[in-house]
Motif scaffolding. Structure first.
Motif, PDB file in Angstrom:
ATOM      1  N   VAL A  15      -5.885   0.289   1.913  1.00  0.00           N
ATOM      2  CA  VAL A  15      -5.275   1.090   0.845  1.00  0.00           C
ATOM      3  C   VAL A  15      -5.059   2.519   1.320  1.00  0.00           C
ATOM      4  O   VAL A  15      -3.985   3.108   1.135  1.00  0.00           O
ATOM      5  CB  VAL A  15      -6.154   1.063  -0.428  1.00  0.00           C
ATOM      6  N   HIS A  16      -6.073   3.082   1.963  1.00  0.00           N
ATOM      7  CA  HIS A  16      -5.966   4.454   2.447  1.00  0.00           C
ATOM      8  C   HIS A  16      -4.957   4.583   3.591  1.00  0.00           C
ATOM      9  O   HIS A  16      -4.249   5.599   3.689  1.00  0.00           O
ATOM     10  CB  HIS A  16      -7.339   4.972   2.877  1.00  0.00           C
ATOM     11  N   ASN A  17      -4.876   3.567   4.455  1.00  0.00           N
ATOM     12  CA  ASN A  17      -3.899   3.619   5.552  1.00  0.00           C
ATOM     13  C   ASN A  17      -2.499   3.916   5.025  1.00  0.00           C
ATOM     14  O   ASN A  17      -1.776   4.756   5.570  1.00  0.00           O
ATOM     15  CB  ASN A  17      -3.858   2.276   6.295  1.00  0.00           C
ATOM     16  N   VAL A  18      -2.133   3.211   3.967  1.00  0.00           N
ATOM     17  CA  VAL A  18      -0.768   3.327   3.438  1.00  0.00           C
ATOM     18  C   VAL A  18      -0.588   4.601   2.621  1.00  0.00           C
ATOM     19  O   VAL A  18       0.363   5.358   2.830  1.00  0.00           O
ATOM     20  CB  VAL A  18      -0.431   2.087   2.576  1.00  0.00           C
ATOM     21  N   LEU A  19      -1.485   4.852   1.689  1.00  0.00           N
ATOM     22  CA  LEU A  19      -1.291   5.971   0.770  1.00  0.00           C
ATOM     23  C   LEU A  19      -1.581   7.317   1.418  1.00  0.00           C
ATOM     24  O   LEU A  19      -0.908   8.310   1.116  1.00  0.00           O
ATOM     25  CB  LEU A  19      -2.150   5.774  -0.479  1.00  0.00           C
ATOM     26  N   ASP A  20      -2.554   7.383   2.312  1.00  0.00           N
ATOM     27  CA  ASP A  20      -2.842   8.646   2.992  1.00  0.00           C
ATOM     28  C   ASP A  20      -1.683   9.069   3.888  1.00  0.00           C
ATOM     29  O   ASP A  20      -1.438  10.274   4.076  1.00  0.00           O
ATOM     30  CB  ASP A  20      -4.120   8.538   3.828  1.00  0.00           C
ATOM     31  N   ALA A  21      -0.974   8.067   4.434  1.00  0.00           N
ATOM     32  CA  ALA A  21       0.152   8.377   5.326  1.00  0.00           C
ATOM     33  C   ALA A  21       1.319   9.019   4.578  1.00  0.00           C
ATOM     34  O   ALA A  21       2.213   9.610   5.206  1.00  0.00           O
ATOM     35  CB  ALA A  21       0.627   7.110   6.029  1.00  0.00           C
TER      36      ALA A  21
END
Length: 314
Positions: free
Chosen positions: A173-179
């Motif tokens: 989840v963080h991989n996508v949204l943090d990017a």
């Protein structure tokens, strides 16, 4: 040591043992251990393991319930070692804490295969069959971006600390949204331990501590998502929720609109593949792939017909 071994043997009394009809092929005894049969997800996995063993024939299953306790799951593995099982298929409750017991099994010459959840620091594990939980979390993140292309405030219900799926799904989840920079803000993140009642209570407490509701709730499993749905209903708040596991109850909630989506990770497919690979190794010496990962996908109203457990909906 003797006292420990006796305790492990006594632990077998809590195990359910299912006997399959004898076959002309080599008879086998395989221990299966899942984190907790109190969770519908693991009940389904055990059912698929049992059905595949029966289809293959000549297999006695030692079915072990970890009861959401690392000491219990450790004692079960130690008991299986003492009984001299031919193989162990296990979903370890904790990726680190279960390492020593599984290392004992490997050192005793017992092939060990992990499913759904992996284990760390154990050289000699035969293979792992699971879903790519990082990609599953990334699929949740992409769904959030599709629903809220201009950005969103995200409420994140994380899974059980130490469990590899919880770690990987959260990372995805963080991989996508943090990017995406600061468009997507995680305004609340807390574990609800994969439990429905905690999903409800943590959501209730989290909402109470916020100045305004989030735009979306993402949960690392369906039990927490369904608990969150109860809390939202009680609070009179409507927020889309995305779960993970595609349980029949969650699929019904997707169909009826109380969940926006859930991630399908094919737990039955994992279980059957693991059992087939273990038996092929034990009977024919066929080496399995070291890691087999099925790629999860989000189930919504538009593609609910693709869900593994759709037939279980009432």
């Amino acid at each position: 040591m003797l006292r420990k071994l006796l305790a492990a043997v006594l632990a077998v009394g809590t195990m359910a043992v299912a006997h399959a009809p004898a076959a002309t092929a080599q008879d086998l005894t395989i221990a299966t251990s899942l984190p907790s049969l109190g969770f519908p997800f693991f009940v389904h996995m055990q059912k698929q393991l049992s059905e595949e063993a029966e289809a293959l024939g000549g297999i006695t299953l030692m079915e072990m319930d970890g009861q959401n306790s690392t000491p219990k799951q450790t004692a079960d593995v130690e008991a299986a070692i003492i009984q001299g099982v031919d193989g162990i298929i296990i979903s370890p409750l904790d990726a680190v804490a279960m390492g020593p017991a599984l290392q004992q099994a490997v050192d005793a010459g017992i092939p060990v295969m992990t499913i759904d959840r992996s284990v760390q620091g154990v050289p000699g594990i035969l293979a792992h069959v699971g879903a790519d939980n990082v990609k599953g979390g990334e699929a949740q993140g992409r769904m959030i971006m599709e629903m809220f292309p201009d950005g969103a405030k995200v409420f994140n219900l994380q899974g059980q600390p130490g469990a590899s799926p919880a770690i990987d799904r959260n990372a995805g989840v963080h991989n996508v949204l943090d990017a995406a920079g600061d468009k997507y803000e995680f305004i609340f993140e807390q574990t609800a331990n994969f439990a429905r009642d905690e999903g409800a209570s943590v959501t209730e407490a989290g909402l109470a501590g916020l100045d305004s509701p989030p735009d979306v709730i993402v949960a690392a499993n369906d039990d927490m998502a369904l608990g969150a749905a109860v809390a939202l209903k009680d609070a009179g708040v409507e927020i889309p929720i995305i779960g993970f596991d595609a349980l029949p109850e969650a699929l019904a909630a997707v169909r009826d609109g109380s969940l926006a989506g859930t991630v399908e990770q094919m737990p039955g497919g994992q279980s059957r593949e693991a059992m087939r690979a273990m038996v092929a190794f034990l009977r024919d010496g066929k080496e399995p792939e070291a890691v087999t990962l099925l790629e999860p996908f989000v189930v919504t109203q538009d593609n609910i017909d693709k869900a593994e457990r759709l037939s279980e909906l009432e």
